[in-house]
Structures are given as structure tokens and as C-alpha cells.
Design a protein around this motif. Structure first.
Motif, PDB file in Angstrom:
ATOM      1  N   UNK A 234       0.810  -1.213   0.000  1.00  0.00           N
ATOM      2  CA  UNK A 234       0.000   0.000   0.000  1.00  0.00           C
ATOM      3  C   UNK A 234       0.850   1.272   0.000  1.00  0.00           C
ATOM      4  N   UNK A 235       1.863   1.313   0.859  1.00  0.00           N
ATOM      5  CA  UNK A 235       2.643   2.540   1.014  1.00  0.00           C
ATOM      6  C   UNK A 235       4.030   2.471   0.403  1.00  0.00           C
ATOM      7  N   UNK A 236       4.464   1.281  -0.038  1.00  0.00           N
ATOM      8  CA  UNK A 236       5.792   1.066  -0.612  1.00  0.00           C
ATOM      9  C   UNK A 236       6.906   1.164   0.436  1.00  0.00           C
ATOM     10  N   UNK A 237       6.536   1.261   1.717  1.00  0.00           N
ATOM     11  CA  UNK A 237       7.558   1.240   2.767  1.00  0.00           C
ATOM     12  C   UNK A 237       8.194  -0.138   2.858  1.00  0.00           C
ATOM     13  N   UNK A 238       9.419  -0.191   3.374  1.00  0.00           N
ATOM     14  CA  UNK A 238      10.091  -1.464   3.632  1.00  0.00           C
ATOM     15  C   UNK A 238      10.293  -1.616   5.131  1.00  0.00           C
ATOM     16  N   UNK A 239       9.961  -2.811   5.641  1.00  0.00           N
ATOM     17  CA  UNK A 239      10.212  -3.151   7.040  1.00  0.00           C
ATOM     18  C   UNK A 239      11.228  -4.286   7.086  1.00  0.00           C
TER      19      UNK A 239
ATOM     20  N   UNK B 245      10.680  -9.541   0.486  1.00  0.00           N
ATOM     21  CA  UNK B 245       9.454  -9.978  -0.182  1.00  0.00           C
ATOM     22  C   UNK B 245       8.854  -8.781  -0.913  1.00  0.00           C
ATOM     23  N   UNK B 246       8.710  -8.923  -2.238  1.00  0.00           N
ATOM     24  CA  UNK B 246       8.258  -7.831  -3.093  1.00  0.00           C
ATOM     25  C   UNK B 246       6.868  -8.165  -3.638  1.00  0.00           C
ATOM     26  N   UNK B 247       5.886  -7.264  -3.452  1.00  0.00           N
ATOM     27  CA  UNK B 247       4.540  -7.517  -3.991  1.00  0.00           C
ATOM     28  C   UNK B 247       4.392  -6.970  -5.412  1.00  0.00           C
ATOM     29  N   UNK B 248       3.500  -7.567  -6.170  1.00  0.00           N
ATOM     30  CA  UNK B 248       3.149  -7.048  -7.494  1.00  0.00           C
ATOM     31  C   UNK B 248       1.707  -7.446  -7.803  1.00  0.00           C
ATOM     32  N   UNK B 249       1.063  -6.678  -8.648  1.00  0.00           N
ATOM     33  CA  UNK B 249      -0.332  -6.927  -9.007  1.00  0.00           C
ATOM     34  C   UNK B 249      -0.403  -7.807 -10.258  1.00  0.00           C
ATOM     35  N   UNK B 250      -1.255  -8.827 -10.206  1.00  0.00           N
ATOM     36  CA  UNK B 250      -1.490  -9.687 -11.362  1.00  0.00           C
ATOM     37  C   UNK B 250      -2.937 -10.160 -11.332  1.00  0.00           C
ATOM     38  N   UNK B 251      -3.697  -9.797 -12.375  1.00  0.00           N
ATOM     39  CA  UNK B 251      -5.114 -10.165 -12.472  1.00  0.00           C
ATOM     40  C   UNK B 251      -5.890  -9.736 -11.225  1.00  0.00           C
ATOM     41  N   UNK B 252      -5.551  -8.547 -10.722  1.00  0.00           N
ATOM     42  CA  UNK B 252      -6.263  -8.012  -9.566  1.00  0.00           C
ATOM     43  C   UNK B 252      -5.859  -8.623  -8.237  1.00  0.00           C
ATOM     44  N   UNK B 253      -4.839  -9.492  -8.246  1.00  0.00           N
ATOM     45  CA  UNK B 253      -4.375 -10.118  -7.008  1.00  0.00           C
ATOM     46  C   UNK B 253      -2.931  -9.711  -6.726  1.00  0.00           C
ATOM     47  N   UNK B 254      -2.556  -9.724  -5.451  1.00  0.00           N
ATOM     48  CA  UNK B 254      -1.184  -9.407  -5.056  1.00  0.00           C
ATOM     49  C   UNK B 254      -0.365 -10.692  -5.072  1.00  0.00           C
ATOM     50  N   UNK B 255       0.703 -10.709  -5.852  1.00  0.00           N
ATOM     51  CA  UNK B 255       1.632 -11.834  -5.927  1.00  0.00           C
ATOM     52  C   UNK B 255       2.947 -11.425  -5.271  1.00  0.00           C
ATOM     53  N   UNK B 256       3.615 -12.383  -4.657  1.00  0.00           N
ATOM     54  CA  UNK B 256       4.843 -12.074  -3.925  1.00  0.00           C
ATOM     55  C   UNK B 256       6.016 -12.842  -4.531  1.00  0.00           C
ATOM     56  N   UNK B 257       7.176 -12.195  -4.524  1.00  0.00           N
ATOM     57  CA  UNK B 257       8.400 -12.845  -5.008  1.00  0.00           C
ATOM     58  C   UNK B 257       9.567 -12.491  -4.080  1.00  0.00           C
ATOM     59  N   UNK B 258      10.619 -13.299  -4.144  1.00  0.00           N
ATOM     60  CA  UNK B 258      11.828 -13.071  -3.339  1.00  0.00           C
ATOM     61  C   UNK B 258      12.859 -12.298  -4.156  1.00  0.00           C
ATOM     62  N   UNK B 259      13.498 -11.323  -3.505  1.00  0.00           N
ATOM     63  CA  UNK B 259      14.626 -10.614  -4.092  1.00  0.00           C
ATOM     64  C   UNK B 259      15.668 -10.359  -3.009  1.00  0.00           C
ATOM     65  N   UNK B 260      16.847  -9.922  -3.423  1.00  0.00           N
ATOM     66  CA  UNK B 260      17.887  -9.488  -2.493  1.00  0.00           C
ATOM     67  C   UNK B 260      18.112  -7.997  -2.691  1.00  0.00           C
ATOM     68  N   UNK B 261      18.237  -7.254  -1.600  1.00  0.00           N
ATOM     69  CA  UNK B 261      18.509  -5.823  -1.686  1.00  0.00           C
ATOM     70  C   UNK B 261      19.710  -5.490  -0.804  1.00  0.00           C
ATOM     71  N   UNK B 262      20.443  -4.441  -1.215  1.00  0.00           N
ATOM     72  CA  UNK B 262      21.578  -3.952  -0.432  1.00  0.00           C
ATOM     73  C   UNK B 262      21.376  -2.461  -0.222  1.00  0.00           C
ATOM     74  N   UNK B 263      20.639  -2.088   0.829  1.00  0.00           N
ATOM     75  CA  UNK B 263      20.371  -0.659   1.063  1.00  0.00           C
ATOM     76  C   UNK B 263      21.637   0.084   1.472  1.00  0.00           C
ATOM     77  N   UNK B 264      21.723   1.328   1.057  1.00  0.00           N
ATOM     78  CA  UNK B 264      22.848   2.160   1.434  1.00  0.00           C
ATOM     79  C   UNK B 264      22.711   2.583   2.892  1.00  0.00           C
TER      80      UNK B 264
END
Length: 560
Positions: free
Chosen positions: A45-50, A185-204
């Protein structure tokens, strides 16, 4: 200061949150995940990361902490690196996170927590494992979650549980444990549903820049300084959160800013002021007030926060230099004195309104008898030798020392002392009168110390071998009717033998008795009596010994 009014979340969002919290408790991921494993979750909803860590691997305080964004991650890194410890006066104010505690007693639930359950239409039974949710934010008292935070906390519980279930079989999905790169865990919209995928991030790393725009009337400042005496004094100046939360009706309790100015050599406090103004903006006004009141000005001002340099530059045209330093010892001493004064109720006019009556009682608890739960760990010994104990707050340090000796298994053949808040307190002995900083343990009780702030102290036994025990406060509880204190709840491994040479000697001893081919095997086996089992621990035997100790105390005998 941000808007601190509070509105309860909707019943539907609350019900979903309690459902997920109960499922998380039943999954119990703390059995294989600890606070070193971080799972990041992006809010759809807010694009924040926890950045989420599971709590409870050490057998207490089960739950989940979700640290928000760059500021939350920076606080986590400071805590993990021990740059900021639990005893730090500002430890509370670096946290920016949601926390769900899943093991609270019903007696520890506040009326606001019970209101949430009622509003959600959720029924909870039993005396233990009640869920409690809290929002930690710099400058605010830990409080309830609002609608947006509740929805994000639910997402975090759901996604961390999903990752934890997979990590039970393959921990590689958690990514490297270097605290630089994180699985997210990154969300994305597909056919009106939220789908989740795994990624790696290296925040500064967070480089927080604070810009202060002070309003300075140079003419008025010149007039004030013209009427005071310039001296070779050096002053310390700092701005920090006050120790006491305040609030207006219907608002979340917050901590006001505190301006303090003190002399570097004498410690004399020239000015102290609590205010709700923005950080640092009012410092020149406080300096002017100190000039007017005391009719003197310094040649130099020491600060430890570089952000304040822009404020004090206004003084340089008048010959007052500013220097950034690491420590302000006189300010810190005065802060500790102010905290103790608050703790003793000397500033009753600063208490929050009736809406915040319960949190205020927790912050300024009167010295009634409570129960402290400690984890006692023997330093520099691996695998760890530890005990979990509960003692009453009115126990003397002399009796606490005897308790620690009993639960650990020491024979009390040597001297000991406590290191609490920079003080040395121990058993009076020949030669202690020659030690300027030594204090008698028989003159102190646990309740004489601000353990809710210190959180940790050290108990040292046998100064020759140097056995140091880390004693960490885990919980503060109400005494249970019919329960005898002190009591031991759990522990692991046998205490080392007396006079074995300290941690290094004990490691050598274990190596010798564990290897029949070791050149010292027979000698060490004979020295230890041949029956030493390093993995042995029996909580029932320890509690029987404590029971005998309690009876001895009740009869008025000393613990010699």
C-alpha cells in the motif's frame, strides 16, 4: 514533532491481525530463527520497507519486530554492533519499528490492549500468551498501532511466516547474514491479485542530515553580551529527549526536547529547559537566558551533535568558539540525576493526562516490590553456561550475590563484586577501605538502581580466575501469590570447577578430559574427581538448593 493524535484501527483489520499473530505463535519460528536473520517486506500500500527479525530464540520475549525504512535499519545495525546498548539513555529514541509480543501475561495487558481485543470481537483465554502490539518511534512513548501500521504489521506477520516456513528446510533463502544484503518480499499486481516474489537488496547506509535554521537577532545578542563578563570558562551544551512522557487528552504521549547548558569543570548547570519546539531551534534563546541570568559568558562551547553547529556559529562573532566532541561528561551526569529525580516523582506536574495514566505508571513506577527476571550468562565460555532466574526487587545485593552463587553452582570460596552503572559494589573485606570507589553490598537493594534503564550489570566471582557473569534484565513482573523467590526457571550446562584457571583454563580442562589421548587427560580426571559432566544441569536440584537458601534467609541467618 509529527501529529500524535491516535485513532483505533477498524475491527476487520484488527481481527485479521490477531488471527495472523496467533498463527505466527503456533508456527514458533524462533525455534530456528533469531535476531541475526532479517526478512525485509515491502508494503503493497505505502511502498515502505520493514526489516523484520523474529524474537524469542533465547527462550523469552517471543514475537516479531518490524523495523521501518532506513532509520529502523540504522537502529538495528547500531544495536547488533553494540554501538548502542540497552543501558544507553537514548536507546529508546533510536527505534522506529512495530513490535508484536506474543507471550504477555493477561495481568500485563493494559486497558487499551483489552479494548483492541474487544473492538475486534476476538476472545482470548488463559493467563499467558496474550498478544500485545506496540509502535516505537523516536520522541514518542511506545504506543498502539494506527490503521495504516496495523495493516502493514499484518502483512509482515504473513510474509515472515511464509519465509520462515521455507527457511526451516533451507536457510539459504534468508540470504547472506552480513547485515548489508537482505532477502526481501516484493509484492506485485497480477489479475487483480497481489503476488509475492523473493529478491535481495543492499540498502545504502543512512546518512541523516538535519538542517536547523535558527532565528538569531544579532543586535539583541550583541546587547546582551555587552552587559556580561567574558570568562575563560568552557561550557557544555546539548539537546536531547526528556525522561518523562507528556500528553494532552486524546494524544499519544511524547517526550519533550530538553536543552541543557553546564560548566565543563564544575558541572554547574547554567540552564535547563523542557520544550515542545523543534530540535535545536531554541538553543540561542537558552544561551541568552544563561548570559542574562548569570552575567557571564564562556570562551568556548562544547557540543556532541554536529547538527547544532549551525546554531552556535551565531556566537563566533562575539569570541565564543564552538567545538564538536565525543563526550559531554557533565551533561551526562546531570541527565542521570534528572532521570533519578523523575523516577522518584519529584516532577509530578509533568505527568501525562488521564488518557495516558497507565503508561505513566510504568515509566515512573513507585518503589513497590516487583519481580525481576534475569538471564545470567558466564562470559567467555563456549558453549554457553547460563541460568534464568526471578528475584524480588527488594532483595539486598548481598543476598542476590548468594543467589547467583547457588544457581550457577559456585562454592563461595572466593570474593565477588557487582559492577552496576559504573559502580563497584561487593562483599566488605580486608583492604576494601583502601579502594576509593568500593561500596558495601549489604547497604544496597536491587530497587536502588534504575534497572529499567540499565538493563544489564556484571557480577564477578574469584578475582584470580576472573569469572564474570553478564546479568541481563528480561522482564519486570508482579509477584505471584504463593511463589517463593528467588527461583530458577531454566539453564544449561554445568558450572566450571573452582580454581581451574578462568575461562581459558576451563577450555583447556574440557579439552583434556574430553580426549583420552590428551597428555593431561589422566591428571585432569584425577583433579576433578573423575565425574565432571560439563553438560549437566538440573533445574529441580537448583530450586531445591534455593528453597533451602530461602528458609535460611527467613530464619535470619547470613549467607556465609
Amino acid at each position: 514533532m509529527t501529529d500524535n493524535t491516535f485513532q483505533y484501527p477498524s475491527a476487520d483489520v484488527l481481527k485479521w491481525l490477531f488471527f495472523l499473530a496467533d498463527g505466527f505463535r503456533m508456527l514458533a519460528p524462533w525455534r530456528w530463527m533469531g535476531d541475526r536473520e532479517v526478512v525485509a517486506v515491502r508494503d503493497p500500500l505505502s511502498d515502505r520497507i520493514a526489516y523484520c527479525v523474529v524474537m524469542g530464540m533465547e527462550g523469552t520475549c517471543f514475537g516479531l519486530e518490524a523495523m521501518l525504512g532506513d532509520r529502523g535499519l540504522a537502529a538495528y545495525r547500531k544495536t547488533i554492533s553494540e554501538e548502542v546498548g540497552p543501558e544507553d539513555m537514548d536507546a529508546l529514541h533510536i527505534k522506529d519499528s512495530f513490535v508484536v509480543f506474543l507471550d504477555d501475561d493477561k495481568r500485563d495487558m493494559g486497558p487499551e490492549d483489552l479494548d483492541l481485543l474487544k473492538q475486534a470481537g476476538v476472545k482470548w483465554t488463559g493467563p499467558h500468551r496474550w498478544p500485545k502490539f506496540r509502535r516505537f518511534e523516536p520522541g514518542f512513548y511506545p504506543w498502539l498501532l494506527n490503521e495504516q501500521d496495523t495493516a502493514f504489521m499484518a502483512v509482515c506477520l504473513e510474509q515472515v511466516a511464509e519465509v520462515a516456513f521455507r527457511a526451516m528446510k533451507d536457510t539459504r533463502i534468508l540470504g547472506p547474514r552480513d547485515h548489508r544484503t537482505f532477502a526481501v518480499r516484493i509484492p506485485s499486481q497480477k489479475d487483480g491479485k497481489i503476488m509475492w516474489r523473493d529478491e535481495l537488496i543492499t540498502p545504502e547506509p543512512l546518512e541523516r542530515i538535519i538542517r536547523i535554521q535558527p532565528k538569531v537577532d544579532q543586535a539583541s545578542l550583541a546587547k546582551i553580551l555587552h552587559g556580561v563578563q567574558s570568562t575563560p570558562m568552557t561550557w557544555e551544551a546539548d539537546c536531547f529527549f526528556g525522561q518523562m512522557p507528556v500528553a494532552e487528552p486524546g494524544e499519544r504521549p511524547h517526550y519533550p526536547w530538553c536543552y541543557m547548558i553546564a560548566d565543563k569543570d564544575s558541572g554547574f548547570v547554567f540552564d535547563i529547559q523542557l520544550t515542545n519546539n523543534d530540535y535545536g531551534a531554541g538553543f540561542i534563546d537558552r544561551m541568552c537566558e544563561a548570559f542574562r541570568k548569570h552575567k557571564v559568558s564562556p570562551i568556548k562551547v562544547l557540543i556532541r551533535q554536529p547538527h547544532l553547529m549551525s546554531v552556535f556559529l551565531a556566537l563566533e562573532p562575539f569570541g565564543i568558539k564552538t567545538e564538536v566532541v565525543k563526550d559531554l561528561p557533565m551533561i551526562d551526569e546531570a541527565r542521570m540525576g534528572m532521570f533519578k529525580a523523575f523516577e522518584q516523582g519529584m516532577f509530578g506536574s509533568m505527568q501525562p493526562s488521564s488518557r495516558t495514566k497507565r503508561p505513566t505508571k510504568q515509566v515512573l513506577r513507585a518503589k513497590k516490590t516487583v519481580v525481576y527476571q534475569f538471564k545470567v550468562s558466564l562470559d567467555h565460555v563456549r558453549p554457553s553456561v547460563w541460568r534464568r532466574i526471578q528475584v524480588k526487587s527488594d532483595i539486598t545485593l548481598k543476598r542476590l550475590a548468594a543467589t547467583l552463587l547457588v544457581v550457577m553452582g559456585w562454592e563461595n570460596n572466593h570474593l565477588h563484586e557487582f559492577h552496576i552503572g559504573g559502580r563497584r559494589i561487593g562483599l566488605a573485606h580486608d583492604g576494601c577501605d583502601e579502594l576509593d570507589d568500593f561500596e558495601d553490598e549489604d547497604e544496597f537493594c536491587l530497587c536502588d538502581f534504575s534497572l529499567d534503564k540499565l538493563k544489564h550489570f556484571v557480577f564477578e566471582y574469584d578475582f584470580g580466575d576472573g569469572w564474570k557473569h553478564s546479568v541481563s534484565l528480561e522482564r519486570t513482573l508482579e509477584p505471584q501469590k504463593g511463589q517463593k523467590y528467588p527461583t530458577c526457571l531454566a539453564g544449561e550446562r554445568h558450572c566450571p570447577p573452582e580454581d581451574c584457571g578462568g575461562p581459558r583454563g576451563y577450555m583447556d580442562f574440557l579439552e583434556a578430559i574430553g580426549n583420552p589421548d590428551h597428555p593431561d587427560h589422566e591428571r585432569m580426571m584425577e583433579w576433578s574427581g573423575g565425574g565432571f559432566n560439563p553438560g549437566e544441569f538440573n533445574v529441580d536440584i537448583v530450586n531445591y538448593q534455593l528453597k533451602c537458601f530461602v528458609r535460611k534467609m527467613e530464619k535470619g541467618f547470613d549467607e556465609e
